[in-house]
Design a protein around this motif. Structure first.
Motif, PDB file in Angstrom:
ATOM      1  N   ASN A 131       0.991  -1.250   0.032  1.00  0.00           N
ATOM      2  CA  ASN A 131      -0.021   0.187   0.211  1.00  0.00           C
ATOM      3  C   ASN A 131       0.761   1.308  -0.058  1.00  0.00           C
ATOM      4  O   ASN A 131       0.289   2.520   0.040  1.00  0.00           O
ATOM      5  N   LYS A 132       2.157   1.194  -0.172  1.00  0.00           N
ATOM      6  CA  LYS A 132       3.034   2.299  -0.213  1.00  0.00           C
ATOM      7  C   LYS A 132       2.774   3.394  -1.180  1.00  0.00           C
ATOM      8  O   LYS A 132       2.895   4.475  -0.821  1.00  0.00           O
ATOM      9  N   GLY A 133       2.575   2.840  -2.293  1.00  0.00           N
ATOM     10  CA  GLY A 133       2.186   3.854  -3.596  1.00  0.00           C
ATOM     11  C   GLY A 133       0.716   4.601  -3.283  1.00  0.00           C
ATOM     12  O   GLY A 133       0.817   5.789  -3.486  1.00  0.00           O
ATOM     13  N   LYS A 134      -0.068   3.761  -2.762  1.00  0.00           N
ATOM     14  CA  LYS A 134      -1.365   4.655  -2.353  1.00  0.00           C
ATOM     15  C   LYS A 134      -1.107   5.531  -1.188  1.00  0.00           C
ATOM     16  O   LYS A 134      -1.517   6.754  -1.357  1.00  0.00           O
ATOM     17  N   ILE A 135      -0.451   5.358  -0.164  1.00  0.00           N
ATOM     18  CA  ILE A 135      -0.125   6.461   0.777  1.00  0.00           C
ATOM     19  C   ILE A 135       0.663   7.759   0.282  1.00  0.00           C
ATOM     20  O   ILE A 135       0.567   8.652   0.421  1.00  0.00           O
ATOM     21  N   GLU A 136       1.684   7.237  -0.693  1.00  0.00           N
ATOM     22  CA  GLU A 136       2.436   8.339  -1.164  1.00  0.00           C
ATOM     23  C   GLU A 136       1.512   9.396  -2.004  1.00  0.00           C
ATOM     24  O   GLU A 136       1.677  10.417  -1.926  1.00  0.00           O
ATOM     25  N   ALA A 137       0.436   8.698  -2.711  1.00  0.00           N
ATOM     26  CA  ALA A 137      -0.355   9.484  -3.594  1.00  0.00           C
ATOM     27  C   ALA A 137      -1.119  10.449  -2.648  1.00  0.00           C
ATOM     28  O   ALA A 137      -1.411  11.637  -2.758  1.00  0.00           O
ATOM     29  N   THR A 179      -0.932  14.746  -2.365  1.00  0.00           N
ATOM     30  CA  THR A 179      -2.201  15.502  -2.365  1.00  0.00           C
ATOM     31  C   THR A 179      -2.055  16.398  -1.185  1.00  0.00           C
ATOM     32  O   THR A 179      -2.515  17.619  -1.415  1.00  0.00           O
ATOM     33  N   TYR A 180      -1.802  15.971  -0.060  1.00  0.00           N
ATOM     34  CA  TYR A 180      -1.877  16.699   1.080  1.00  0.00           C
ATOM     35  C   TYR A 180      -0.640  17.974   0.918  1.00  0.00           C
ATOM     36  O   TYR A 180      -0.788  19.107   1.355  1.00  0.00           O
ATOM     37  N   GLN A 181       0.499  17.473   0.286  1.00  0.00           N
ATOM     38  CA  GLN A 181       1.546  18.618   0.323  1.00  0.00           C
ATOM     39  C   GLN A 181       0.917  19.548  -0.821  1.00  0.00           C
ATOM     40  O   GLN A 181       1.518  20.907  -0.694  1.00  0.00           O
ATOM     41  N   GLU A 182       0.292  19.127  -1.926  1.00  0.00           N
ATOM     42  CA  GLU A 182      -0.298  20.255  -2.913  1.00  0.00           C
ATOM     43  C   GLU A 182      -1.137  21.018  -2.199  1.00  0.00           C
ATOM     44  O   GLU A 182      -1.346  22.367  -2.547  1.00  0.00           O
ATOM     45  N   GLU A 183      -1.922  20.557  -1.341  1.00  0.00           N
ATOM     46  CA  GLU A 183      -3.079  21.511  -0.858  1.00  0.00           C
ATOM     47  C   GLU A 183      -2.421  22.230   0.248  1.00  0.00           C
ATOM     48  O   GLU A 183      -2.837  23.465   0.594  1.00  0.00           O
ATOM     49  N   MET A 184      -1.436  21.766   0.925  1.00  0.00           N
ATOM     50  CA  MET A 184      -0.733  22.536   1.819  1.00  0.00           C
ATOM     51  C   MET A 184      -0.254  23.573   1.451  1.00  0.00           C
ATOM     52  O   MET A 184      -0.101  24.970   2.003  1.00  0.00           O
ATOM     53  N   ALA A 185       0.285  23.495   0.106  1.00  0.00           N
ATOM     54  CA  ALA A 185       1.250  24.661  -0.674  1.00  0.00           C
ATOM     55  C   ALA A 185      -0.007  25.880  -0.903  1.00  0.00           C
ATOM     56  O   ALA A 185       0.299  27.064  -0.770  1.00  0.00           O
TER      57      ALA A 185
END
Length: 450
Positions: A120-126, A130-136
């Motif tokens: 599930n690593k890839g799904k969590i990375e996705a 998303t959170y990093q983009e929204e945080m920006a």
């Protein structure tokens, strides 16, 4: 503003991402009849398996005999955690950049450290991306409301409607519960607040629609309270009989406090000029009064031309945007339209006065500046005038051109017009040559006579 298609694709991506993480959600029980149950294994024995199933927030505990089970697949720890983390998508509204960072640090990033080789690593990375983009975006001052990002500029110029939107969302959440515990009075109080303070908002128009749709359910709840009233009174009386003196004193104290709180709520509702006052389940008259008041409010709301008010509210919102973009005349027109439908909304008049002053000042500045000097496109500007020899014509005051000149050359073909200077030069040269020949012949004859 984000396009509809873009919002749809974004929503679809979020849905697919969440679905991918939620399938499977946990422990899987495959039954011999072909049914597959996806949930959380609570306990198991040699003869029985107990599993918790969730559907739309409702839990269902199922005990299944071992003989009916074809296969039991237990979820791994990382799979269970990934399933919980999937619930972080979509992210909550109005998260600050610090809020995004906290979720990243406390929930998402630790998963990668704890399970570096998880499927599930890839799904969590996705989700992390998303959170990093929204945080920006949040760091720029933008806010996400109902899944839509609103710029810092709009948060300022459209604050009237955004504040109303947050209250409408709170009202919508209350009415969305759809059960006997729905606090219709709390929803109605929000509606009263919006009609009083934000009457010209597009969100108030939506709130009226929401409450209008909830009126039948509110009325049914009041009918139920009226039917339950004798039972409530009887249960209270029986409870008092079984109380000790100390318990009775505690009850009386609590009742006095409850009565005071109820009176304060009623007084506040009257102060806010609400049509429906709070009711006490143990006071039959207050319930009946609330039911009668609800009918009056229903009649009032049904008389509102919601379509007309919606158009006026949209015009007001557009006017606010016009004012922000310095399109003052458009703002004046939109505020005028909104003011005809909402004549008591002081904020419309205030914004209209601001727009009128700005438009007048803009017109004054333009008038003082005089007519603007036309800008000539170099590609379309006429070529500088030249003499027949090709030299530039010196800057002199041109004599007015007689209309006869145009008339004389009007029927001359374009080729002849363009070659006119050459004919003149050739003619002059011929006359000069003839003159010289005549002069030479005359001189020769004079010499012969001598």
């Amino acid at each position: 503003m984000i396009s509809v298609s873009l919002r749809f694709r974004a929503g679809l991506l979020v849905t697919l991402l969440g679905t991918a993480l939620l399938s499977p959600a946990g422990d899987i029980v495959k039954l011999r009849d072909g049914t597959t149950l996806d949930g959380t294994l609570l306990s198991e024995t040699d003869s029985m398996v107990e599993i918790e199933l969730k559907n739309g927030g409702i839990s269902d505990h199922r005990k299944i005999p071992r003989k009916d089970i074809l296969e039991l697949i237990k979820a791994t720890p990382d799979q269970k955690e990934a399933t919980e983390l999937a619930k972080l998508i979509p992210s909550k509204d109005q998260l600050s950049d610090a809020g995004y960072q906290k979720i990243l640090d406390e929930n998402l990033l630790p998963f990668l450290k704890k399970y570096p080789a998880s499927p599930n690593k890839g799904k969590i990375e996705a989700i992390i991306k998303t959170y990093q983009e929204e945080m920006a975006k949040a760091k720029t001052g933008a806010q996400k409301i109902e899944g839509q990002w609103i710029s810092p500029q709009e948060l300022q110029w459209n604050s009237y409607n955004i504040a109303a939107r947050l209250r409408r969302m709170a009202m919508q959440e209350i009415l969305g519960r759809k059960d006997n515990k729905t606090d219709y009075l709390a929803a109605y109080q929000i509606l009263g607040e919006l009609e009083r303070d934000k009457s010209a908002s597009v969100e108030t128009n939506k709130a009226i629609e929401l409450f209008k749709a909830a009126i039948p359910s509110f009325d049914e709840l009041l009918d139920l309270r009226i039917l339950e009233h004798p039972i409530q009174v009887k249960q209270t009386a029986e409870g008092l009989k079984s109380m000790t003196p100390d318990q009775k004193r505690e009850y009386e104290t609590a009742k006095r406090q409850g009565d005071e709180d109820f009176k304060a709520r009623v007084d506040e509702a009257r102060k806010q000029k609400l049509g429906i006052l709070p009711y006490n389940p143990l006071d039959l008259k207050s319930i009946q009064d609330a039911k009668a008041a609800l009918k009056k409010e229903a009649d009032r709301i049904n008389k509102i031309d919601l379509a007309k008010e919606k158009l006026a509210a949209e015009a007001f919102q557009t006017g606010l945007k016009n004012l922000h973009e310095k399109s003052y005349l458009s703002a004046v027109r939109n505020f005028d339209e909104a003011g005809k439908v909402f004549p008591k909304e002081g904020f419309i008049k205030e914004r209209l006065d601001v727009a009128k002053r700005a438009a007048a000042e803009e017109a004054k500045v333009k008038a003082e500046a005089g007519p603007a000097t036309p800008v000539v496109d170099p590609k379309k500007a006429p070529a500088p005038a030249k003499t027949a020899a090709g030299a530039p014509v010196t800057s002199t005051t041109a004599a007015p051109v007689k209309e006869t000149a145009d008339e004389e050359t009007a029927d001359v073909p374009e080729e002849e017009k363009s070659n006119m200077p050459m004919y003149l030069i050739a003619g002059a040269a011929a006359l000069l040559l003839v003159g010289l020949i005549v002069k030479a012949l005359g001189k020769k004859k004079a010499n012969a006579d001598d």
